[in-house]
Design a protein around this motif. Structure first.
Motif: not given
Length: 361
Positions: A165-186, A222-227
């Motif tokens: 999920l991507i949350h953009e705070f335009s007034s802060l020039q900040l984008t915050v990403v909520n992520g459940y990254w893939v777990n590597g298995t065979s 796009r001119g934003c920092t990412v978290l």
């Protein structure tokens, strides 16, 4: 908490929180107790892999005979964070009743003057790779305090497993990403269009890393920092695994190296060259976010839930305080514990402006 001393970040041979590209990073502020008064510029985040959200939705009756839920109780105990990111919620995308219950559980019994929350979801829609347990796998949810709603919340089209999920705070020039990254298995990974086997979950993890790096690059353009916050299913350094870091099968080593190069290596020409905020604030301190159940607490654990910040955010001193809530009580019903970050929003725009002034890699 004790005062945090200024630390110079070392090379990736010792740390994946890399040194500044132009200057040393400022020290984080002294960490405050979580019940301390927050500055009006502070934006607070919690991230927690809940390993199934069901237990947080079980209705309870409190001493005043009012209905309440563990989810609301958690938000209160965390002193009403502006954003709560949950991973591995395990909700079927067609189960709208449970999705409504999440928002109910977040807000039921709120008292005058207490905040309320709006929920956002990214849930699996991959008919070949996210079908176990009746589709109740993976999935992320973001609970956003209604007085601090982001400008835009989106889900990337390539994420078919309900992980981002991507949350953009335009007034802060900040984008915050909520992520459940893939777990590597065979285990085999199937092409989401044809259903044909297309390598393993290890291969899929590497593709996920590439997608996330491309996403971060597009945010910066796009001119934003990412978290980035969430369960990233990688322990970056030897110190982040106890008693041992996963090295077998060898693909885990490959996955870790790929993650570090793409997101944390200061020498990577094509990488994000970002900062592991916990390591920046706490140096070599040993704390872990994954504590498997069925074993004594602390016997086997890893720091795989991370907060990764654009280097300019850290250089500007925006990433003030962070920590891991690492006790059995904090783990609750899950096999992960929460972690949190306090961000000084008065410094995010200057960080974005410095980022924009850098030459394109």
């Amino acid at each position: 908490m004790s005062s945090l001393m200024k630390r110079k970040l070392s090379s990736t041979s010792r740390s994946v929180s890399p040194p500044a590209l132009r200057r040393r990073l400022p020290p984080p502020k002294t960490s405050l107790p979580l019940n301390a008064e927050q500055d009006e510029n502070d934006l607070t985040f919690y991230s927690w892999n809940v390993n199934g959200i069901g237990p947080l939705l079980q209705k309870q009756i409190n001493f005043s005979s009012q209905s309440t839920y563990p989810l609301r109780t958690f938000l209160r105990s965390a002193h009403w964070p502006h954003l709560l990111f949950l991973q591995e919620v395990k909700i079927n995308r067609d189960d709208e009743a449970t999705q409504r219950r999440v928002e109910l559980a977040a807000n039921a019994g709120h008292l005058p003057g207490e905040p309320t929350y709006t929920t956002h979801f990214s849930l699996p829609r991959d008919k070949y790779n996210a079908t176990g347990f009746g589709g109740k796998v993976h999935g992320v949810a973001s609970l956003v305090r209604d007085d601090t709603a982001p400008s835009i919340t989106t889900r990337p089209g390539w994420d078919l497993e309900g992980r981002v999920l991507i949350h953009e705070f335009s007034s802060l020039q900040l984008t915050v990403v909520n992520g459940y990254w893939v777990n590597g298995t065979s285990n085999p990974y199937r092409n989401p269009t044809t259903g044909d086997v297309d390598g393993t979950r290890h291969d899929h993890k590497l593709r996920f890393h590439a997608h996330m790096l491309e996403l971060c690059r597009s945010i910066e353009e796009r001119g934003c920092t990412v978290l980035l916050l969430g369960d990233m299913n990688v322990a970056p350094r030897r110190i982040d695994g106890h008693p041992n870091l996963r090295t077998s099968p060898v693909q885990h080593v490959t996955n870790r190296a790929d993650f570090n190069k793409k997101f944390l290596d200061p020498e990577s020409k094509d990488g994000l060259r970002a900062v592991d905020v916990f390591r920046h604030c706490h140096g070599e301190k040993r704390k872990y976010t994954y504590h498997g159940r069925g074993r004594p607490w602390g016997e086997s654990c890893d720091r795989v839930d991370l907060i990764i910040a654009n280097r300019k955010l850290v250089e500007a001193g925006a990433a003030e305080n962070t920590d891991i809530c690492d006790t059995p009580k904090d783990r609750g019903h899950s096999d992960h514990v929460p972690l949190w970050l306090s961000l000084d929003t008065s410094k995010t725009k200057s960080a974005a402006e410095e980022l924009a002034a850098l030459p394109t890699p």
